[in-house]
Design a protein around this motif. Sequence first.
Motif, PDB file in Angstrom:
ATOM      1  N   ARG A 161       0.838  -1.211   0.000  1.00  0.00           N
ATOM      2  CA  ARG A 161       0.000   0.000   0.000  1.00  0.00           C
ATOM      3  C   ARG A 161       0.871   1.259   0.000  1.00  0.00           C
ATOM      4  NH1 ARG A 161      -4.797  -0.906   4.375  1.00  0.00           N
ATOM      5  NH2 ARG A 161      -4.636   1.369   4.326  1.00  0.00           N
ATOM      6  N   LEU A 186       2.100   1.703  -3.575  1.00  0.00           N
ATOM      7  CA  LEU A 186       1.044   2.160  -4.482  1.00  0.00           C
ATOM      8  C   LEU A 186       0.639   3.603  -4.203  1.00  0.00           C
ATOM      9  CD1 LEU A 186      -1.371  -0.907  -4.870  1.00  0.00           C
ATOM     10  CD2 LEU A 186       0.475  -0.154  -6.355  1.00  0.00           C
ATOM     11  N   ALA A 187       0.751   4.035  -2.949  1.00  0.00           N
ATOM     12  CA  ALA A 187       0.374   5.404  -2.597  1.00  0.00           C
ATOM     13  C   ALA A 187       1.507   6.397  -2.857  1.00  0.00           C
ATOM     14  CB  ALA A 187      -0.051   5.463  -1.127  1.00  0.00           C
ATOM     15  N   ALA A 231       3.963  -6.129 -10.314  1.00  0.00           N
ATOM     16  CA  ALA A 231       4.355  -5.317 -11.476  1.00  0.00           C
ATOM     17  C   ALA A 231       3.434  -5.597 -12.657  1.00  0.00           C
ATOM     18  CB  ALA A 231       5.807  -5.600 -11.845  1.00  0.00           C
ATOM     19  N   ILE A 249      -0.013  -4.053 -12.087  1.00  0.00           N
ATOM     20  CA  ILE A 249       0.070  -2.597 -12.273  1.00  0.00           C
ATOM     21  C   ILE A 249       0.164  -2.265 -13.764  1.00  0.00           C
ATOM     22  CG2 ILE A 249       1.554  -0.575 -11.915  1.00  0.00           C
ATOM     23  CD1 ILE A 249       2.219  -1.770  -9.119  1.00  0.00           C
ATOM     24  N   ALA A 250       0.964  -3.033 -14.502  1.00  0.00           N
ATOM     25  CA  ALA A 250       1.122  -2.763 -15.940  1.00  0.00           C
ATOM     26  C   ALA A 250      -0.202  -2.888 -16.680  1.00  0.00           C
ATOM     27  CB  ALA A 250       2.156  -3.715 -16.540  1.00  0.00           C
ATOM     28  N   HIS A 251      -1.120  -3.696 -16.132  1.00  0.00           N
ATOM     29  CA  HIS A 251      -2.433  -3.860 -16.764  1.00  0.00           C
ATOM     30  C   HIS A 251      -3.439  -2.831 -16.266  1.00  0.00           C
ATOM     31  CE1 HIS A 251      -0.662  -7.761 -17.887  1.00  0.00           C
ATOM     32  NE2 HIS A 251      -1.476  -7.694 -18.914  1.00  0.00           N
ATOM     33  N   ASP A 252      -3.017  -1.910 -15.420  1.00  0.00           N
ATOM     34  CA  ASP A 252      -3.911  -0.870 -14.899  1.00  0.00           C
ATOM     35  C   ASP A 252      -3.239   0.489 -15.122  1.00  0.00           C
ATOM     36  OD1 ASP A 252      -5.273   1.015 -13.300  1.00  0.00           O
ATOM     37  OD2 ASP A 252      -5.954  -0.565 -11.936  1.00  0.00           O
ATOM     38  N   PRO A 253      -3.516   1.113 -16.288  1.00  0.00           N
ATOM     39  CA  PRO A 253      -2.774   2.329 -16.669  1.00  0.00           C
ATOM     40  C   PRO A 253      -2.894   3.446 -15.632  1.00  0.00           C
ATOM     41  CG  PRO A 253      -4.208   1.583 -18.477  1.00  0.00           C
ATOM     42  CD  PRO A 253      -4.506   0.706 -17.311  1.00  0.00           C
ATOM     43  N   VAL A 259      -3.007   3.230 -12.298  1.00  0.00           N
ATOM     44  CA  VAL A 259      -2.033   2.998 -11.232  1.00  0.00           C
ATOM     45  C   VAL A 259      -0.612   3.140 -11.787  1.00  0.00           C
ATOM     46  CG1 VAL A 259      -1.200   1.373  -9.492  1.00  0.00           C
ATOM     47  CG2 VAL A 259      -3.647   1.473 -10.020  1.00  0.00           C
ATOM     48  N   ARG A 278       0.876   6.638 -12.094  1.00  0.00           N
ATOM     49  CA  ARG A 278       1.189   7.452 -10.916  1.00  0.00           C
ATOM     50  C   ARG A 278       2.454   6.984 -10.189  1.00  0.00           C
ATOM     51  NH1 ARG A 278      -3.820   4.907  -7.756  1.00  0.00           N
ATOM     52  NH2 ARG A 278      -2.660   3.656  -6.265  1.00  0.00           N
ATOM     53  N   ASP A 335       8.921   0.621 -11.906  1.00  0.00           N
ATOM     54  CA  ASP A 335       8.374  -0.739 -11.929  1.00  0.00           C
ATOM     55  C   ASP A 335       8.307  -1.209 -10.473  1.00  0.00           C
ATOM     56  OD1 ASP A 335       8.481  -3.484 -13.939  1.00  0.00           O
ATOM     57  OD2 ASP A 335       8.932  -3.802 -11.821  1.00  0.00           O
TER      58      ASP A 335
END
Lengths: 385, 385
Positions: free
Chosen positions: B234, B237-238, B266, B269-273, B275, B278, B282
């Motif tokens: 978390r 990601l934040a 990773a 995240i790569a599949h969620d533009p 996230v 920001r 990697d």
Amino acid sequence: MAARLRPLLVDIHSHVYLPRYASLLRARKDVPRIFTRTNAAGAQEDRLVILTDEPTDQGRPVGPQYWDRQAKLQFMDQHGIDCSVISSANPWLDFLSASDAYETAQDLNRDLEEYCATSPAISSDVDPRGFKRLYGFGLLPLVPGISVDKIVDTVRQIEKLPHLRGIIIGTRGLGDGLDDDALDPVWEALEKARLVSFIHPHYGIGKEAWGKEQSHVLPLALGFPFETTIAITRMILAGVLDRHPNLRILLAHSGGVLPQLSSRLASCIAHDPVVASRLRHDARAYLGMLYYDAVAYGSAELAFVADVAKRGRSHLGITTASDDGTKRLLWGTDHPFFPPLEASEKWRSVVDNLDAIDGVETWNQSQKDAVRGGNAVDLFFADSE
Amino acid sequence: MAARLRPLLVDIHSHVYLPRYASLLRARKDVPRIFTRTNAAGAQEDRLVILTDEPTDQGRPVGPQYWDRQAKLQFMDQHGIDCSVISSANPWLDFLSASDAYETAQDLNRDLEEYCATSPAISSDVDPRGFKRLYGFGLLPLVPGISVDKIVDTVRQIEKLPHLRGIIIGTRGLGDGLDDDALDPVWEALEKARLVSFIHPHYGIGKEAWGKEQSHVLPLALGFPFETTIAITRMILAGVLDRHPNLRILLAHSGGVLPQLSSRLASCIAHDPVVASRLRHDARAYLGMLYYDAVAYGSAELAFVADVAKRGRSHLGITTASDDGTKRLLWGTDHPFFPPLEASEKWRSVVDNLDAIDGVETWNQSQKDAVRGGNAVDLFFADSE
């Protein structure tokens, strides 16, 4: 054994929503569901809402990749995949009543047998053994309130369907998890049938763990592997693997995080004489009994999983040179989840997981070939040759 | 730098309930608590109830190992530990009100400074640099409702106490986790002070995950590492590590399972533009910024953690030969938890974690020495030499 012209590429983690199953999802208002909406460009689009905590009116794009066999074969051709062992995607039959689940499982198993049986054969130019391009994992009606006889009966059904070579199951069992003693006759039937049991997550852990992070990254990246790890660890602690040592259990996503936690688990058990006394082996041994998909997206991860599998074999007293841990890993893609952001791209889930195998510095070519397909042939098709 | 006569053995994961803290626990009826009961042999015995879901009247044996400095030093002598960096054990100040937490943190930090400052020095026959045998991690009053100024103020207090070299923190922050934006001034103060932030679990995940298994094995073996992994993921990601790249974060239990999940993370995240856009790096890169205790109980696990730390450094563009990943690992024992079943035994948590280092086939002697103590000297004492 006939000569092979080149090593096969076999995908053992590839999902489908068979048309009969997609219809079930379309009829639902609650998660899981498929609904159709008009998008910003004025076109109709299907959306899939699958995770327990998702809003019911958003979801992700869903289309022919999920149910159309031609789309599956095209995906396989695009990526050079010779053969796929197909499984229904989560959440399987979990939302059905006991009576509906039994009939639906039987129907879907027949559907999947047909889906595989009528698929093309692998060209004899590539491999002369006459394998089809598609095989399958069947479904068991594992829902609360069903009689265990009905589940065992479905194992028998799957055993008789020649293109089904295993089952895929979630972690809930009859509602009390896979460590429920009531499931013992099911494990016994699976063990006797030599069917592979592919344990796959769906629920993750409670969403309160993710705080304010709203994306699906945390439930998918952490929640899914946590769920698989909890399920298999509970099975170990409940003695399921002691009672059924010949179960062929395949764990999704490279075993979740059991590989990284097995020595800690062994230590915690060693400090609890009650638990220690009821288990036959050091916790690390059980990792040598399991199979792992090679869907971990990294070379270091794969090398590590093979290492702990080898260590597990050694704890079991099995130390032949050929039994080096890589034999327990089987490549997969998680198709049709994680589609590329641009339609023209190769799927990253394919490319990354192949690159991961290729990049393991300590594996030789024959070990890499085995993980890419040879191990799957041995595990799923040995009896067909 | 003065010559060293032999490499030091430094334990960076060693807990204490200072007498002032033990008194707080004795005054409580709810978990966490210490209570005294008469055992079957008619003797008085202290019991510690610590886990959220434990019955309040059972607990585990607790004694001088938890609060008596002489017992700590004796344990260190028995196992050849030259130096320990001591931290208050969970659940720290989590059960206090905001006003009580601030005063208590300040008092306990002074107590711990005294505990360390008055400890013996390491014999100059062993190491001439004049190190004490005990250093400490301070406590922050991280409880809901407190002003962030009071927390920053406590960072400043710790910074001035010469034998405190870091802080230990749980995962709840002000109630919304360590990814709470409100904590940014705290991270900034910690970063500037170059204090090590030791992130340690206490709550695990909800007990419903464990099903009918009643022992503490699952919450300790799985729940603890899951909690640490969720907390640090978390934070990543934040953007906490993007905003504070010089934070010196030390993760308990070898990083939980972040090492095994960082490539999956990773990929998700790569599949969620949204996230992906920001984050600066990697996901695997962040593992090269972190420190990990070497409390994983196995050689394969330690080798793997060093590998992913090295991979992280490489993702950060740092590829010097000396920066090989082993530098991020620091040995620890988790003392006084996991005591031996027989009082006369050496502690398995010590022996197993030392054997784990010794057994890593790919590490040379100097890398092993570094993990056993050299890395801790560099991280905690570099400024003292």
